[in-house]
Design an enzyme around this catalytic site. Structure first.
Site, PDB file in Angstrom:
ATOM      1  N   LYS A 193     -13.220  -3.878   2.654  1.00 20.21           N
ATOM      2  CA  LYS A 193     -13.155  -4.358   1.268  1.00 20.21           C
ATOM      3  C   LYS A 193     -13.946  -5.657   1.136  1.00 20.21           C
ATOM      4  O   LYS A 193     -13.932  -6.487   2.062  1.00 20.21           O
ATOM      5  CB  LYS A 193     -11.682  -4.577   0.892  1.00 20.21           C
ATOM      6  CG  LYS A 193     -11.417  -4.912  -0.563  1.00 20.21           C
ATOM      7  CD  LYS A 193      -9.904  -5.015  -0.799  1.00 20.21           C
ATOM      8  CE  LYS A 193      -9.553  -5.307  -2.242  1.00 20.21           C
ATOM      9  NZ  LYS A 193      -8.080  -5.380  -2.446  1.00 20.21           N
ATOM     10  N   SER A 201      -6.355  -2.630  -6.358  1.00 23.06           N
ATOM     11  CA  SER A 201      -7.699  -3.165  -6.368  1.00 23.06           C
ATOM     12  C   SER A 201      -8.605  -2.651  -5.238  1.00 23.06           C
ATOM     13  O   SER A 201      -9.822  -2.772  -5.344  1.00 23.06           O
ATOM     14  CB  SER A 201      -7.657  -4.685  -6.312  1.00 23.06           C
ATOM     15  OG  SER A 201      -7.165  -5.129  -5.063  1.00 23.06           O
ATOM     16  N   SER A 237      -2.230  -2.948  -3.967  1.00 25.37           N
ATOM     17  CA  SER A 237      -3.679  -2.718  -3.965  1.00 25.37           C
ATOM     18  C   SER A 237      -4.209  -1.861  -2.816  1.00 25.37           C
ATOM     19  O   SER A 237      -5.376  -1.465  -2.842  1.00 25.37           O
ATOM     20  CB  SER A 237      -4.430  -4.052  -3.979  1.00 25.37           C
ATOM     21  OG  SER A 237      -4.420  -4.574  -5.277  1.00 25.37           O
TER      22      SER A 237
END
Lengths: 480, 95
Positions: free
Chosen positions: A74, A149, A173
């Protein structure tokens, strides 16, 4: 099956048996990225050079747990010399001068890092639509959101653009996008994985964890990234566990609680039926399942929307245009430079949360909001502790619905509600995993959430592994 | 209930510049969120100790010894503006 469909443990087996070389594997995933990335858009940066370096180092690291395995990270985890943008204009050219500890551990284990994945700006959001750059598309249906997210990481795994990925989870997330994309996502106990080099959002809630194609891969990745780090004072000191020891098809005698207050919430019928039918399967396999009573999850969500923005408002004060990141070119003096930089650099949701947090911490409101939320946090943690005195695990849905349509939700409060099942877990600091448990009438994946006590990752993995074998859907891939 | 003045005040504290349209929008949205948050008052917390971290934490100390740190050049590599090995910012005081 195609090479890009394989899991970490399958790829390791192929390499060990001499059936495939790491170079062939890397090429297969790189080709897959070339084929599907213009439709899925998982990556902010494809790090081909980094992947080649990882590959070149293979001989030195071939005993590593991830030797030659393509992994995505990420874009809020620092990678030395490689853009780490947090999907924000504020950091769009930022190249960290060091690696996050989790990234360092991937490298030491021989991973081939394929790229940095898209996300909601500074991890604030539930659909990855808050990325300042572009939307990511759900591989199961390109008109739908991948969740967020960590939407880029979940989509990359589901699309075969990497074997597995790292995400971060502050209120769901990792788990919610894993649920939307039909993959496995684990949020470890708070402090299990070092946050050093993870760009901070809400420091008392943030945790890094694996997003994988199956439960076994989750255990392997946990073996790589978990552990104490002197560079993160909140990381837990303790004995290192081998999580693959828990890969047993056995839930006999395991006590599982089903919180009535969670199942009474207003959520999708297909999701409810799928989760309850999976619970029934665990029961048939020998688990003892009982209804339990817990505090309404909406209190945890309310506490979260004070605590997370408050910590964010403090953490994001560092973006002032002085040391790194964006600096506005339109400023006569330093004060104007600060405000213009933050005006130009932050997106809508980030500004909203900074303001909520600043307001909640401001003089005269601190007791009513922040202190009150911290007290409610105690009640929620005690509530989980009470259940875990008598139960091994708790099961809930991961999200109230399957993946939402892109562009379908513009109301912040409604968007926050998609995290209703996942937020209480961060508030209590306990571990939880989302495991695919079926599909809805539109063939979109549904996730089930297994919650354990602090440091209960092992039991979660054991029950999830059993469930995965019982349901036999972990080989199903999105068609692109 | 939050009003536009509160939003302006919070924005000022957070060094955020908002235009009129944003002020209106945020006043409404943040108002709705804080209304939702108000449900916390339904819970009795009079004798409850607040929790900052959910797992046991202790103060972390170490010997005051010099350890490896980032070289200056690397620390400055991302600076929007730098001079003589230091960060350079716009002027703080008027002439």
């Amino acid at each position: 099956m195609n090479i890009y469909d394989l899991t970490i443990h399958e790829l390791k087996d192929k390499i060990a048996a001499g059936e495939m070389t790491p170079a062939e594997i890397k090429k297969a995933f790189a080709d897959r990225i070339n084929d599907v990335e213009d439709r899925v858009k998982s990556y902010i940066t494809v790090t081909d050079e980094l992947a080649e370096n990882g590959l070149a180092d293979y001989e030195n690291k071939k005993d590593g747990l991830l030797a030659g395995i393509p992994i995505a990270v990420k874009d809020n985890m620092s990678t030395d010399g490689i853009k780490t943008s947090c999907a924000s204009k504020m950091l769009k050219n930022y190249k960290p001068p060091y690696d996050a500890t989790a990234v360092k551990k991937l490298n030491e284990a021989g991973a081939v890092i394929m790229g940095k994945t898209n996300m909601d700006e500074f991890a604030m959001g539930s659909s990855t639509e808050n990325s300042a750059f572009f939307n990511t598309h759900n591989p199961w249906n390109l008109d739908r959101a991948p969740g967020g997210s960590s939407g880029g990481s979940a989509a990359a795994v589901a699309a075969g653009e990497c074997a597995a990925a790292l995400g971060s989870d502050t209120g769901g997330s990792i788990r919610q996008p894993a649920s939307y994309c039909g993959v496995v996502g684990l949020k470890p106990t708070y402090g299990m994985v070092s946050r050093y080099g993870l760009v901070a959002f809400a420091s008392s809630l943030d945790q890094i964890g694996p997003i994988t194609k199956d439960v076994e891969d989750s255990a392997i990745l946990m073996n790589v990234i978990a552990g104490h780090d002197p560079k993160d004072s909140t990381s837990i000191e303790g004995k290192k566990e081998d999580y693959t020891e828990y890969l047993k098809e056995d839930v006999s005698g395991m006590k599982i609680g089903i919180p009535e207050e969670y199942f009474n919430l207003d959520f999708d019928k297909d999701v409810k039926e799928s989760v309850l039918s999976a619970v029934e399967k665990l029961k048939e396999a020998g688990a003892e399942v009982e209804t339990v009573h817990m505090t309404d999850a909406s209190y945890a969500l309310a506490a979260y929307y004070v605590i997370a923005p408050a910590e964010a408002s403090s953490n994001l004060a560092r973006y002032d245009g002085v040391r790194y990141g964006l600096r506005s070119e339109h400023a006569a003096d330093i004060s104007e430079m600060f405000t213009n930089t933050r005006h130009e650099g932050f997106g809508d949701e980030v500004k909203r949360r900074i303001m909520i947090g600043t307001y909640a911490l401001s003089s005269g409101y601190y007791d009513a909001y922040y202190l009150k939320a911290q007290k409610v946090r105690t009640l929620i943690k005690d509530d989980f502790d009470r259940i875990f005195n008598d139960f091994d695990l708790i099961i809930t849905p991961t999200a109230p619905t399957t993946a939402i349509e892109l562009g379908s939700n513009s109301d912040p409060l409604e968007m926050y509600y998609t995290d209703i099942f996942t937020v209480p877990i961060n508030i209590a600091g306990v571990p939880a995993m989302s495991v695919p448990c079926g599909f809805d009438s539109k063939e979109m994946p549904i996730g089930l959430q297994l919650i354990g006590p602090h440091f209960g990752e092992g039991k979660i993995i054991q029950a999830a592994y059993t469930l995965e074998k019982l349901l036999d859907i972990s080989n199903k891939r999105a068609e692109l | 209930m939050i009003d536009k003045k509160d939003v302006e005040y919070a924005a000022g504290l957070a060094q955020l510049k908002l235009d009129e349209e944003e002020k209106e929008k945020y006043t409404e949205q943040i108002g709705e969120i804080l209304d939702y948050v108000d449900k916390l008052s339904e819970l009795d917390t009079d004798d409850v100790v607040p929790t900052a971290y959910t797992v046991p934490m202790k103060n972390v100390l170490r010997k005051d010894e010099v350890q490896e740190s980032l070289p200056r050049e690397k620390s400055l590599a991302n600076a929007p503006d730098k001079k003589d090995g230091q960060f350079r910012a716009p002027k703080i005081m008027s002439d």
